[in-house]
Write a protein that holds these residues in place. Structure first.
Motif, PDB file in Angstrom:
ATOM      1  N   ASP A 188      51.100  24.919  35.349  1.00 24.29           N
ATOM      2  CA  ASP A 188      52.394  24.323  35.646  1.00 24.29           C
ATOM      3  C   ASP A 188      52.195  22.912  36.179  1.00 24.29           C
ATOM      4  OD1 ASP A 188      53.756  26.596  34.849  1.00 24.29           O
ATOM      5  OD2 ASP A 188      53.845  27.447  36.874  1.00 24.29           O
ATOM      6  N   GLY A 189      53.076  22.016  35.746  1.00 21.00           N
ATOM      7  CA  GLY A 189      52.952  20.615  36.131  1.00 21.00           C
ATOM      8  C   GLY A 189      53.771  20.251  37.339  1.00 21.00           C
ATOM      9  N   GLY A 190      53.860  18.948  37.580  1.00 21.07           N
ATOM     10  CA  GLY A 190      54.541  18.469  38.762  1.00 21.07           C
ATOM     11  C   GLY A 190      56.035  18.306  38.605  1.00 21.07           C
ATOM     12  N   SER A 191      56.576  18.552  37.402  1.00 23.76           N
ATOM     13  CA  SER A 191      58.014  18.454  37.172  1.00 23.76           C
ATOM     14  C   SER A 191      58.498  19.761  36.557  1.00 23.76           C
ATOM     15  CB  SER A 191      58.324  17.277  36.239  1.00 23.76           C
ATOM     16  OG  SER A 191      57.682  17.447  34.985  1.00 23.76           O
ATOM     17  N   PRO A 192      59.789  20.095  36.717  1.00 24.89           N
ATOM     18  CA  PRO A 192      60.307  21.350  36.165  1.00 24.89           C
ATOM     19  C   PRO A 192      60.045  21.454  34.658  1.00 24.89           C
ATOM     20  CG  PRO A 192      61.904  20.374  37.658  1.00 24.89           C
ATOM     21  CD  PRO A 192      60.817  19.350  37.478  1.00 24.89           C
ATOM     22  N   GLY A 193      59.380  22.534  34.255  1.00 27.92           N
ATOM     23  CA  GLY A 193      59.070  22.736  32.854  1.00 27.92           C
ATOM     24  C   GLY A 193      57.860  21.968  32.365  1.00 27.92           C
ATOM     25  N   GLY A 194      57.320  21.088  33.208  1.00 25.23           N
ATOM     26  CA  GLY A 194      56.175  20.285  32.810  1.00 25.23           C
ATOM     27  C   GLY A 194      54.869  21.060  32.878  1.00 25.23           C
ATOM     28  N   LEU A 195      53.828  20.446  32.353  1.00 25.72           N
ATOM     29  CA  LEU A 195      52.504  21.052  32.285  1.00 25.72           C
ATOM     30  C   LEU A 195      51.481  20.120  32.918  1.00 25.72           C
ATOM     31  CD1 LEU A 195      52.706  22.130  28.540  1.00 25.72           C
ATOM     32  CD2 LEU A 195      53.021  23.646  30.512  1.00 25.72           C
ATOM     33  N   MET A 196      50.324  20.665  33.235  1.00 21.65           N
ATOM     34  CA  MET A 196      49.214  19.884  33.750  1.00 21.65           C
ATOM     35  C   MET A 196      47.920  20.456  33.201  1.00 21.65           C
ATOM     36  SD  MET A 196      46.553  19.879  36.167  1.00 21.65           S
ATOM     37  CE  MET A 196      46.960  21.026  37.477  1.00 21.65           C
ATOM     38  N   VAL A 197      47.032  19.574  32.761  1.00 17.68           N
ATOM     39  CA  VAL A 197      45.717  20.026  32.317  1.00 17.68           C
ATOM     40  C   VAL A 197      44.645  19.345  33.159  1.00 17.68           C
ATOM     41  CG1 VAL A 197      46.400  20.588  29.957  1.00 17.68           C
ATOM     42  CG2 VAL A 197      45.602  18.280  30.474  1.00 17.68           C
ATOM     43  N   LEU A 198      43.648  20.113  33.541  1.00 14.99           N
ATOM     44  CA  LEU A 198      42.445  19.604  34.178  1.00 14.99           C
ATOM     45  C   LEU A 198      41.375  19.508  33.107  1.00 14.99           C
ATOM     46  CD1 LEU A 198      42.486  21.981  37.262  1.00 14.99           C
ATOM     47  CD2 LEU A 198      43.018  19.541  37.321  1.00 14.99           C
ATOM     48  N   PHE A 199      40.628  18.420  33.079  1.00 14.44           N
ATOM     49  CA  PHE A 199      39.628  18.291  32.012  1.00 14.44           C
ATOM     50  C   PHE A 199      38.492  17.370  32.445  1.00 14.44           C
ATOM     51  CE2 PHE A 199      42.197  14.551  31.427  1.00 14.44           C
ATOM     52  CZ  PHE A 199      41.356  13.589  30.879  1.00 14.44           C
ATOM     53  N   THR A 200      37.383  17.493  31.734  1.00 15.85           N
ATOM     54  CA  THR A 200      36.327  16.496  31.740  1.00 15.85           C
ATOM     55  C   THR A 200      36.102  16.079  30.301  1.00 15.85           C
ATOM     56  OG1 THR A 200      34.605  18.198  31.587  1.00 15.85           O
ATOM     57  CG2 THR A 200      35.179  17.419  33.798  1.00 15.85           C
ATOM     58  N   ASP A 201      35.351  15.000  30.102  1.00 13.55           N
ATOM     59  CA  ASP A 201      35.133  14.485  28.748  1.00 13.55           C
ATOM     60  C   ASP A 201      33.831  13.706  28.717  1.00 13.55           C
ATOM     61  OD1 ASP A 201      35.875  11.325  28.792  1.00 13.55           O
ATOM     62  OD2 ASP A 201      37.104  12.415  30.240  1.00 13.55           O
TER      63      ASP A 201
END
Length: 273
Positions: A188-201
């Motif tokens: 779940d992201g920081g806004s309603p309905g939003g998403l968040m991904v954690l990643f490295t690259d």
């Protein structure tokens, strides 16, 4: 959206506003750079050099026992003597003021913690800016949200050795980059309905912080379409200080392609301007 559709001046201006607002929060008088200690509480009352009182983790939650000459301010009310904060939910925080500082009382990975925040902390007063790649519309990618049948609990590591976090994941985000299709587990992201991904690259540990970066993604549209703007790949607090308990990306979120966009290694960790 294509690169040709973008007003590059406006695009850069919006990115600069986003970057500036992030730094204002980070370096606020009681922001993460003001933290002076990460104290793990136990059943026995313990005193610390950077906060008044003796602190303990009890069945009734975090308790502080203040000496006669000590006081805290909680929700605008002055408290003295013994004060119980109550049971704090996982990833929640409460704040108590003293002088020009605040004491954050929180629960992380099933443990009660105390993190005092002092505006005069050298990490904060010496802060200037976070290095970042120049914003480039080519790092804005179209993607698709692939929901799970029901949210799945995902256990991830933390910046603190031995600590784990558990987050519910609603699904994965699919996108194309570097000639291949990738899927990242989303939270779940920081806004309603939003998403968040954690990643490295491929830049992690080279030009960007080794452990993690986070990308906020707006809510999917009715067809599941999302936009990933890697220019806004952001450092977590652990990129600046060891006094943070930030989550690490799940194994499937470790990209091999180099994402040369977003925030870079902070100067405080040896990064270059």
């Amino acid at each position: 959206m294509t690169v040709h559709d973008v007003d590059e001046v406006a695009f850069a201006r919006e990115w600069e506003r986003w970057h500036r607002e992030r730094e204002e929060v980070l370096a606020a008088p009681h922001g993460f750079l003001a933290i002076t200690g990460l104290h793990w509480l136990n059943p026995g009352p313990t005193r610390f050099d950077d906060a008044p009182g003796a602190w303990s983790s009890t069945p009734e939650g975090v308790v502080v026992e203040l000496a006669e000459d000590e006081e805290l301010t909680v929700d605008g009310v002055t408290v003295r003597g013994r004060y119980a904060f109550g049971v704090i939910g996982e990833r929640d925080s409460l704040y108590a003021g003293f002088g020009d500082a605040v004491a954050e009382v929180a629960r992380r990975g099933g443990h009660d913690i105390l993190r005092p925040r002092h505006p005069g902390n050298a990490l904060r007063t010496a802060f200037t800016a976070t290095p970042a790649y120049a914003p480039d519309p080519r790092w804005v990618r179209d993607g698709r949200f692939v929901p799970f049948d029901r949210p799945r609990p995902v256990t991830v590591g933390a910046a603190v050795e031995g600590l784990e976090h558990v987050y519910d994941s609603p699904g994965q985000v699919e996108f194309e980059l570097g000639g291949a299709v990738h899927r990242l587990t989303a939270f779940d992201g920081g806004s309603p309905g939003g998403l968040m991904v954690l990643f490295t690259d491929g830049t992690s540990g080279v030009t960007t912080y080794a452990a993690n970066r986070a990308l906020q993604i707006g809510p999917p549209d009715t067809g599941g379409r999302v936009t990933l703007d890697f220019n806004r790949a952001a450092n977590l607090p652990c990129a600046y200080t060891d006094l943070a308990t930030c989550p690490l990306p799940p194994a499937e979120n470790r990209l091999t392609v180099a994402v040369e966009a977003g925030e870079r290694i902070p100067l405080e960790r040896g990064g270059r301007p």
